[in-house]
Design an enzyme around this catalytic site. Structure first.
Site, mmCIF file in Angstrom:
data_model
loop_
_atom_site.group_PDB
_atom_site.id
_atom_site.type_symbol
_atom_site.label_atom_id
_atom_site.label_comp_id
_atom_site.label_asym_id
_atom_site.label_seq_id
_atom_site.Cartn_x
_atom_site.Cartn_y
_atom_site.Cartn_z
ATOM 1 N N THR A 136 3.447 18.876 -6.912
ATOM 2 C CA THR A 136 3.348 20.253 -7.388
ATOM 3 C C THR A 136 1.896 20.664 -7.643
ATOM 4 O OG1 THR A 136 3.674 19.469 -9.645
ATOM 5 C CG2 THR A 136 5.621 20.228 -8.468
ATOM 6 N N GLU B 54 -4.053 20.188 0.890
ATOM 7 C CA GLU B 54 -4.707 21.478 1.102
ATOM 8 C C GLU B 54 -4.449 21.990 2.518
ATOM 9 O OE1 GLU B 54 -8.777 21.610 -0.677
ATOM 10 O OE2 GLU B 54 -7.349 22.434 -2.102
ATOM 11 N N ASP C 82 0.867 -1.173 0.000
ATOM 12 C CA ASP C 82 0.000 0.000 0.000
ATOM 13 C C ASP C 82 0.909 1.230 0.000
ATOM 14 O OD1 ASP C 82 -2.339 1.554 0.356
ATOM 15 O OD2 ASP C 82 -1.973 1.640 2.509
ATOM 16 N N LYS C 83 0.365 2.404 -0.284
ATOM 17 C CA LYS C 83 1.185 3.627 -0.280
ATOM 18 C C LYS C 83 0.969 4.438 0.996
ATOM 19 C CE LYS C 83 -0.203 7.367 -2.215
ATOM 20 N NZ LYS C 83 -0.115 8.358 -1.113
#
EC number: 7.6.2.1
Length: 1136
Positions: free
Chosen positions: A687, A591, A468-469
């Site tokens: 980015t 965010e 998994d990440k």
């Protein structure tokens, strides 16, 4: 035959479709869609020809122009040849499958899932019965436990064989020895297994009981009552407090938050730690008080339960109003089970319970895992059984089939039954327990837990690692690292300059009410041409920071001082608005990182609701902005935007941020964006490009009317809305480029490099976005910097999948990035081809994967490669993958303990996996291979002696050693030295970690193979023959002397063979050798029933035993010495 196949027409059609598709993908801008319909229809027309267009899987084929069709004639011929065979086999398989399915359906009576109408607070109105809302992870129940455990044991040939042999001893004609010699070892094995399974099952029961007993508030006509999670029914109104787990799938009716929305954490469901915004049904949210939910007559219509966690269709209807109120329900109105409420208190109506919830439907049933070594040993025991039958038949044949020969045959089978030793299972099971204990006691990997003690050897045989990440490779902590304005770049060490810029011109900014918009004073002119005057760095910094502070969906949240009232309505006085009490909530951690950064440089987001937000400047002044429109981020658009009006100046600005691929065509021409994006990506930063456009009131009003009209349209609503928004996204002013880092777990890069050097192929399976997954793959060095990445384009049908696979086939040595949707389409039509191509890649990244897709990929690799797979994860969404893989490793992290509890091995950090595999995996496999073969050798040598004895004495089916001698031989005389092989190691742990290439040898399975097994068989035959013939040659008067000489020489030979097998001595090994020899010598005084004690004490006995032992062992020592000198194993070169 090849001449008759019309290749060229099909080829040209394919080429045309491919050209059109390429044009579609490469074209940018509104005009690109024009060519697409014809291309799409072309692809659909071609689906009829696809069977005539095989995917080429050979290297040479693509060098030739007609590559795609070279295999065709050959494939058809082969298909014809196999026709009859396929018909017969397929017919038989179909018949068996149909019968099995019928039986399963009869037994299980699986209920058909249906859509439902759920009345608010009225479970009794449900038309049909729904499953209980209980979680059950147990494998067995009270009735199936004993039969289930026994089946799992006796499905192995080894155990079944011993059961038959033991039962045969109840037949007087077949009885050979004492009953206890057969039943004691078998009973011990079964008792240990049943105890272990019972403990594991009890622990699972306790964990389930804990979850099912959690209490929730249920709203009834008489008020609130407490109910257990397992007693919740469809139709109940349930109140869930902040930080509480949602017990079942619900429709969100009401919240204590004034905005009518709340955030939930879904990490246990989809693996994403981003908070998701959920919106309450507006009709129920507007009701004055909670109790009014019972004064209205309303119901929810919900679609039938399904797997997809990202979609939901339903309606809410209130009947008692004029006219009746109808609201459509979507995924944003749902609260799925096992998610956590992150803000406020929520009230929902239960629509799915138990087995019908999304989380349970996406979890596969745990399977009993069997190690590859156990399967290999099972194969070897079958080979030994064939040898046993053959030897018995030879004996009966040489006997001449005299009298009742079948009885003699069965007696010979029992006499030679030690060829397959029952102690093999006992030793291996005890060995596995010892390996588990060593792993848990290893100080280099603290906190590691072995939950499945039956498969530690699997850690040494892995070829594919599925990871998994989020939370596994990364910490899921975003940190703002870089701000680039085109001519100037700010890093972590120069952020104080930005603070300075924001402080200095503050008065000027305030007087101009936002000097950053001054350049576009006549906004109409600003649209057509760039400002003539070059802006100062200070004003550009102001604009950039302000844009970052406004363009997001982050909400600041303040903890309340007091507890929640009965009506769950907060008073503002109860809240503390200080900076220290503020936390940020958002659907994306990126965010939050951006808003936290703007706060750190002086521009703080202090409040936000659905219609406005407030910023505090470094001087403490509050700026209020009215939110006119929000355009949320989608995986298709790859950008999000917001239109705001400055309350002080009434200026309207459209801010937008997004991925560079989406934004580069939207912003005005520049010469630095592409280059800087590449530079940041190489640093492993995520980015975002930020841009703005000033709007006049007329422009905005025109946009709003077109936008509202588009949102009301029934047909192609999404396309029309996107077209209206795109009309604004033109010639936007580029403000800045931000770089955010998702911190990797400690030592992820060296660990992945270590695993890669060990020959393990790593696949990253994540539910996250494609850009994020690709970025992390690069920053973690899962994909090396020099490697190409092939991003598999989205495909929706067979034709597209075919063309895309052929395009990928032409790439060499490049990493593959594919989305879950495209993967699903490819697996549907081209499963074998995709598996073959993907397995050739050095690394594979699958993004947007659902839990079931992760499990399916694990099964796909097992099925197509036959290699061992390992799954690593830390969230509830990884459980299916962990259970489907041959070996599952759970990481205890921020996403809870669900994965670590379901896994076979639990670690605290990803970097511990390196040592777990390289050191413990290697040791466990090597030790078990040596132990298994030695135990077999121990049985083969005594069976060889029995065969020699029987053949010398006219093929009589009489046992050579009886009673205690046989029990003692397998237990107290040889057990400890043989079992001490679990302490052996061929290389030191430091060397195994330093040279991971040594691991590659393990995956080839050379430590336990038919070749090594045959060597041990030959050694056993040689030694058994020498021991028996030597004793027969050297005995003089009485037969009892043969027993004494041969048995003593046998014990000494076994002890010396253990010493010969050991590669690294441990003090316990020496103790075991001495202790066993001491036990045998001491027991000789009590074995007068079998031996002549007077003869044992003579010098003649000693020299005869020594001579026979020397002849049986010395040649093997010489051979081992010569082999190590002439052909040393690879690890000896490293340790010398």
């Amino acid at each position: 035959m090849a001449d008759q196949i019309p290749l060229y027409p099909v080829r040209s059609a394919a080429a045309a479709a491919h050209r059109k598709r390429a044009a579609y993908y490469s074209a940018a801008g509104p005009g690109s869609g024009a060519e697409w319909p014809s291309s799409r229809y072309q692809l659909e027309d071609e689906s009829a020809h696809l069977d005539e267009m095989p995917l080429m899987m050979s290297e040479e084929g693509f060098e030739n122009d007609e590559s795609d069709y070279h295999t065709l004639p050959r494939a058809r011929t082969a298909r014809r040849r196999r026709g009859l065979e396929r018909f017969v086999c397929g017919g038989w398989k179909l018949l068996c499958t149909s019968c099995c399915d019928w039986l399963v359906n009869i037994c299980q009576r699986k209920r058909e899932l249906k859509a439902r109408t759920v009345w608010l607070g009225c479970p009794e109105k449900c038309e049909e019965k729904h499953p209980r809302n209980s979680i059950k992870n147990q494998k067995y129940n009270i009735f199936t436990f004993i039969p289930g455990v026994l089946y799992e044991q006796f499905k192995f040939f080894l155990n079944l064989y011993f059961l038959v042999v033991s039962c045969s001893q109840f037949v007087p004609a077949l009885k050979i020895g004492y009953l206890y010699t057969y039943w004691a070892p078998l009973g011990f094995v079964l008792a240990v297994t049943i105890m272990r399974e019972a403990i594991d099952e009890f622990r699972r029961f306790q964990r389930d009981k804990e979850v099912n007993s959690q209490l929730y508030s249920k709203l009834t006509v008489r008020g609130k009552v407490q109910v257990k999670s397992s007693d919740i029914q469809v139709g109940d109104l349930i109140i869930v407090e902040k930080n509480q787990r949602i017990p079942s799938d619900m429709v969100f009716l009401r919240t204590s938050e004034k905005a009518g929305s709340c955030f939930i954490r879904t990490d246990q469901l989809d693996g994403e730690t981003d908070w998701k915004l959920k919106v309450a049904v507006s009709c129920t949210q507007r009701l004055p008080a909670l109790g009014d939910l019972f004064s209205i007559s309303a119901y929810v219509y919900a679609q039938k339960p399904q797997l997809d966690i990202h979609s939901f269709e339903g309606t809410f209807t209130r009947e008692d109003s004029e006219p009746p109120i109808h609201e459509s329900l979507s995924i944003e109105n749902t609260l799925w089970a096992n998610t956590i409420v992150a803000s406020g208190t929520v009230i929902g109506v239960v629509i799915y319970t138990g087995k019908e919830t999304r989380s349970v439907m996406n979890t596969s049933n745990p399977k009993n895992k069997v190690g590859l070594l156990d399967l290999e040993l099972n194969q070897l025991t079958k080979a030994l059984f064939v040898a046993l039958v053959a030897l018995s038949v030879v004996m009966v044949t040489l006997q001449g089939f005299v009298g009742p020969w079948y009885r003699s045959l069965f007696r010979f089978l029992l006499l030679f039954s030690y060829i397959i030793p029952i102690s093999l299972r006992v030793n291996l099971d005890m060995g596995k327990a010892a390996y588990g204990w060593m792993i848990m006691k290893d100080e280099s990997i603290p906190g590691t837990v072995v939950r499945t003690s039956t498969i530690p050897e699997e850690l040494g045989r892995l070829v594919y690692l599925l990871t998994d990440k989020t939370g596994t490779l990364t910490q899921n902590e975003m940190v703002f690292k870089r701000l680039h304005l085109g001519t100037v770049s700010y890093g972590a060490d120069t952020m104080d300059e930005i603070q300075g810029h924001l402080r200095n011109p503050c008065p000027q900014m305030q007087s101009q009410a936002g000097g950053n918009n001054a350049s576009s004073t006549p906004p109409r002119k600003a649209q057509s041409s760039a400002p003539k005057v070059r802006k100062s760095v200070s004003s550009r910094v102001h604009e950039a920071v302000k844009a970052i502070a406004l363009c997001h969906n982050v909400s600041p949240v303040y903890e309340s001082r007091a507890g929640v009232g009965g009506e769950a309505e907060y008073a503002e006085a109860d809240q503390d608005f200080s900076d220290g009490n503020r936390t940020y909530q958002a659907a994306s951690p990126d965010e939050v990182a951006l808003v936290r950064w703007t706060e750190s440089v002086g521009l703080t987001l202090v409040s936000r609701d659905l219609g406005s937000m407030q910023l505090r400047t470094p001087s403490g002044q509050i700026q209020t902005y009215c939110i006119l429109q929000m355009f949320p981020f989608t995986s298709d658009s790859k950008r999000m935007g917001v239109i705001v009006r400055d309350e002080s100046t009434a200026e309207i600005t459209f801010y937008m941020k997004g991925a560079d691929v989406a934004m580069s065509s939207i912003v005005q021409y520049n010469d630095w964006l592409e280059e800087e994006c590449g530079n940041m990506a190489r640093e492993g930063l995520r980015t975002l490009v930020v841009a703005k456009r000033a709007l006049t009131e007329e422009q905005y009003q025109d946009f709003e009317s077109r936008y509202s009209q588009a949102k009301l349209s029934i047909h192609d609503r999404a396309l029309k809305v996107a077209a209206v928004v795109e009309s604004l996204e033109r010639q936007m002013e580029l403000l800045c480029l931000t770089g955010v880092e998702d911190r990797l777990q400690a030592d992820v890069r060296p660990t992945l490099e270590l695993l890669r050097n060990a020959g393990i192929k790593i696949w990253m399976l994540t539910g996250d976005k494609l850009e994020t997954a690709t970025c992390i793959a690069k920053s973690s060095h899962l994909v090396s910097r020099t490697q190409d990445i092939h991003i598999f384009r989205p495909v929706t049908n067979r034709g597209e999948a075919h063309l895309e696979l052929n395009a990928f086939r032409r790439k060499h040595d490049c990493a593959l990035v594919i989305s879950g949707d495209s993967l699903e389409v490819c697996l549907k039509y081209y499963e074998h081809e995709l598996a073959e191509l993907a397995c050739q890649c050095p690394a594979v990244v699958c993004c947007r994967c659902s839990p079931t897709q992760k499990a399916r990929i694990a099964k796909l690799l097992q099925h197509h490669t036959g290699k061992r797979t390992c799954a690593v994860g830390d969230g509830g969404n990884d459980v299916s993958m962990i259970q489907a893989a041959d070996c599952g490793i759970g990481i205890e992290g921020k996403e809870g303990r669900q994965a670590s509890l379901a896994a076979d091995f639990s670690v605290t950090q990803f970097r511990h996996i390196g040592r777990l595999l390289m050191v413990h995996g290697r040791s466990s496999y090597k030790r078990s291979a040596a132990l298994g073969q030695f135990v077999m050798h121990r049985g083969l040598i005594i069976s060889t002696m029995q065969a020699v004895f029987s053949s010398v004495f006219y093929f009589a089916s009489v046992p050579l050693y009886q009673g205690f001698l046989m029990v003692g031989y397998a237990t107290i005389y040889t057990m400890f030295p043989v079992f001490s092989l679990v302490l052996d190691q061929d290389v030191k742990p430091e060397t195994a970690m330093l040279y991971p290439e040594l691991y590659k040898d393990l995956t080839k399975g050379r430590s336990l193979s038919f070749k090594t097994f045959l060597v041990w068989v030959l050694i056993s035959i040689y030694q058994g023959g020498i021991l028996m013939y030597g004793a027969l040659l050297l005995f003089e008067s009485e037969f009892v002397h043969v027993l004494a000489i041969s048995f003593t020489a046998l014990i000494l030979t076994e002890l010396l063979m253990v010493a010969l097998t050991i590669r690294t001595w441990h003090w316990l090994m020496a103790v075991a050798e001495v202790l066993s020899l001491g036990c045998y010598v001491a027991s000789l005084a009590f074995l007068n029933e079998y031996f002549d004690v007077a003869f044992i004490t003579t010098v003649t006995f000693v020299w005869k035993v020594s001579a026979i032992t020397m002849v049986s062992c010395l040649p093997l020592y010489v051979l081992k010495y010569l082999k190590r000198k002439l052909s040393p194993p690879s690890y000896t070169k490293l340790t010398s």
